[in-house]
Design an enzyme around this catalytic site. Sequence first.
Site, PDB file in Angstrom:
ATOM      1  N   ASP A  54      94.594 -21.973  10.246  1.00  0.00           N
ATOM      2  CA  ASP A  54      94.460 -21.316   8.941  1.00  0.00           C
ATOM      3  C   ASP A  54      94.965 -19.878   8.965  1.00  0.00           C
ATOM      4  O   ASP A  54      95.208 -19.285   7.915  1.00  0.00           O
ATOM      5  CB  ASP A  54      92.999 -21.343   8.472  1.00  0.00           C
ATOM      6  CG  ASP A  54      92.601 -22.710   7.941  1.00  0.00           C
ATOM      7  OD1 ASP A  54      93.509 -23.471   7.562  1.00  0.00           O
ATOM      8  OD2 ASP A  54      91.402 -23.011   7.922  1.00  0.00           O
ATOM      9  N   PHE A 107      84.587 -15.553   4.441  1.00  0.00           N
ATOM     10  CA  PHE A 107      84.289 -15.433   3.014  1.00  0.00           C
ATOM     11  C   PHE A 107      82.941 -14.745   2.739  1.00  0.00           C
ATOM     12  O   PHE A 107      82.569 -14.577   1.577  1.00  0.00           O
ATOM     13  CB  PHE A 107      84.295 -16.813   2.350  1.00  0.00           C
ATOM     14  CG  PHE A 107      85.637 -17.500   2.411  1.00  0.00           C
ATOM     15  CD1 PHE A 107      86.810 -16.772   2.418  1.00  0.00           C
ATOM     16  CD2 PHE A 107      85.728 -18.883   2.483  1.00  0.00           C
ATOM     17  CE1 PHE A 107      88.056 -17.395   2.482  1.00  0.00           C
ATOM     18  CE2 PHE A 107      86.966 -19.520   2.554  1.00  0.00           C
ATOM     19  CZ  PHE A 107      88.125 -18.768   2.561  1.00  0.00           C
ATOM     20  N   GLU A 122      81.412 -17.962  -4.049  1.00  0.00           N
ATOM     21  CA  GLU A 122      80.585 -17.425  -2.978  1.00  0.00           C
ATOM     22  C   GLU A 122      79.561 -16.404  -3.469  1.00  0.00           C
ATOM     23  O   GLU A 122      78.381 -16.475  -3.105  1.00  0.00           O
ATOM     24  CB  GLU A 122      81.470 -16.802  -1.887  1.00  0.00           C
ATOM     25  CG  GLU A 122      82.231 -17.808  -1.051  1.00  0.00           C
ATOM     26  CD  GLU A 122      83.523 -18.268  -1.711  1.00  0.00           C
ATOM     27  OE1 GLU A 122      83.855 -17.764  -2.815  1.00  0.00           O
ATOM     28  OE2 GLU A 122      84.208 -19.127  -1.124  1.00  0.00           O
ATOM     29  N   ARG A 166      78.695 -25.912  14.357  1.00  0.00           N
ATOM     30  CA  ARG A 166      78.566 -26.252  12.936  1.00  0.00           C
ATOM     31  C   ARG A 166      78.066 -27.683  12.783  1.00  0.00           C
ATOM     32  O   ARG A 166      77.262 -27.990  11.903  1.00  0.00           O
ATOM     33  CB  ARG A 166      79.891 -26.066  12.198  1.00  0.00           C
ATOM     34  CG  ARG A 166      81.039 -26.926  12.711  1.00  0.00           C
ATOM     35  CD  ARG A 166      82.243 -26.897  11.801  1.00  0.00           C
ATOM     36  NE  ARG A 166      83.354 -27.651  12.375  1.00  0.00           N
ATOM     37  CZ  ARG A 166      84.323 -28.203  11.658  1.00  0.00           C
ATOM     38  NH1 ARG A 166      84.317 -28.096  10.350  1.00  0.00           N
ATOM     39  NH2 ARG A 166      85.297 -28.854  12.250  1.00  0.00           N
ATOM     40  N   ARG A 172      83.928 -23.609  14.773  1.00  0.00           N
ATOM     41  CA  ARG A 172      84.709 -24.788  14.419  1.00  0.00           C
ATOM     42  C   ARG A 172      84.978 -25.617  15.678  1.00  0.00           C
ATOM     43  O   ARG A 172      84.928 -26.846  15.648  1.00  0.00           O
ATOM     44  CB  ARG A 172      86.038 -24.366  13.792  1.00  0.00           C
ATOM     45  CG  ARG A 172      86.915 -25.573  13.453  1.00  0.00           C
ATOM     46  CD  ARG A 172      88.355 -25.211  13.156  1.00  0.00           C
ATOM     47  NE  ARG A 172      89.123 -26.400  12.806  1.00  0.00           N
ATOM     48  CZ  ARG A 172      90.440 -26.431  12.675  1.00  0.00           C
ATOM     49  NH1 ARG A 172      91.141 -25.327  12.867  1.00  0.00           N
ATOM     50  NH2 ARG A 172      91.060 -27.545  12.363  1.00  0.00           N
TER      51      ARG A 172
END
Length: 465
Positions: A188, A156, A130, A74, A239
Amino acid sequence: LSNMNKNKLFNYLIQLMETENNMRMLTELIAKLYDYKSKLVLYSYDSFLFDFNIDDALKKISDIEFSDEIIATRKAFGMTLDQLAKHIPMIVGGSADLDGSNCTTNFANEYGDFSSSNPKGRNIAFGVREFPMGAILNGISLYGGLIPFGGTFLVFSDYMRSAIRLSAIQKLHVIYEFTHDSIFVGEDGPTHQPVEHIMSLRSIPDLMVFRPADAVETEFCFETILENNTNPSTILLTRQKLPLTKLDKNIIKDGVKKGAYIVVNHDNPDAIVFTTGSELSLTLSAVESLNQNIKVVNMPCWEIFNQQSDRYKDEILTHNCKKRISIEAGTVLGWEKFVGKDGLKIGINEFGFSAPGKDVAEKLNFTKQSISEMKANSKKFYMQMKKRRSVRDFQNKSFDINIIKNAIRSAGTAPNGANLQPWHFVIIKNDKIKKEIRIAAEKEEKKFYSYKAPEEWLKALKPLG
């Protein structure tokens, strides 16, 4: 024209738009009147942008030097975005309120938010919206002249799936940046840890799904996406930080443009492993610990690979190698396309946990050690099965119970690598062995089937070797 006359003409054209059908021509005129010296106002109708050649621009842009940095893909995407945006003014877009996580903060700060008071802004502050973001990206692409991108977490993508589908139906040049692409999201928890999403996106026709394995591959995936203006693309990013693969950049670049390429080669491999994204480094680490000739193939984009010549696909797939393995941090459904129905599919077929990414991987047996054990156990069981020549042999001779139990424990699959099926154990007649297998399966919270298989199943069984 004087400024006064310009304003009069501007207002007149605005009124005329209510009845005039040719909106595009009027919009172009208004754009030129509003700021006729700027090439950054209403890009769609600026001749400079219509004449812009992306291929020529990419040739002039120097490759990013990531050195020996261990970097999340990312972050590599954000660095590549910063580099490309300087030279390709048609790139516009933003994040669904996740600039920091999607690594688009520099882009937003450099070019500012688009608004009525700042029509030159190239960043779009979508907010936590989104689906509207996807719809807006489609509208921008349909309008013409711009290359829009939108970023959010991969999980998402569910919220914007219908917009993505419309991108694919219309073959729009839209870029979807999805970060946090696996269970390695970590703390998360399962609500934010994608499992089924990679394969779900691959199932959409005419959508390109890129999953780069390191920073260098991320840069070349981004460039390939810009060059392909006939399809929407998603780029799935990590991530967690990843090491560079140390391959020659030209090999990676050419491999990305073909959708798949050989990372470790052997003329007569004992096994072949297909992998993508962050699992390439995991695969290479596991392969190094095994004393076998294992061919490793990285597949950053299935869709591009499917477009290659039969000769190239045969070279990559190595059909004469019967021991075939896939490794990806997501559901295994779909990998049989490359490993076959009897291949060993290593992946994640359950939801994750609220814990650091490494702890989640250990809980789900998705580590170097567990993957190495799966390969080893699979080989032992394969060799044992190969000696059996008939269903009667399978019924009357005992199995090495430890091999079976280890396969259940480490893989959550039947020892030959397929998902647990009723007939894998119904042919074992020894009640003592059945009981031991049941205890092992229940201990590891794996399903164990013991009902009687239809007679035609038994008749259809052939030697597995």
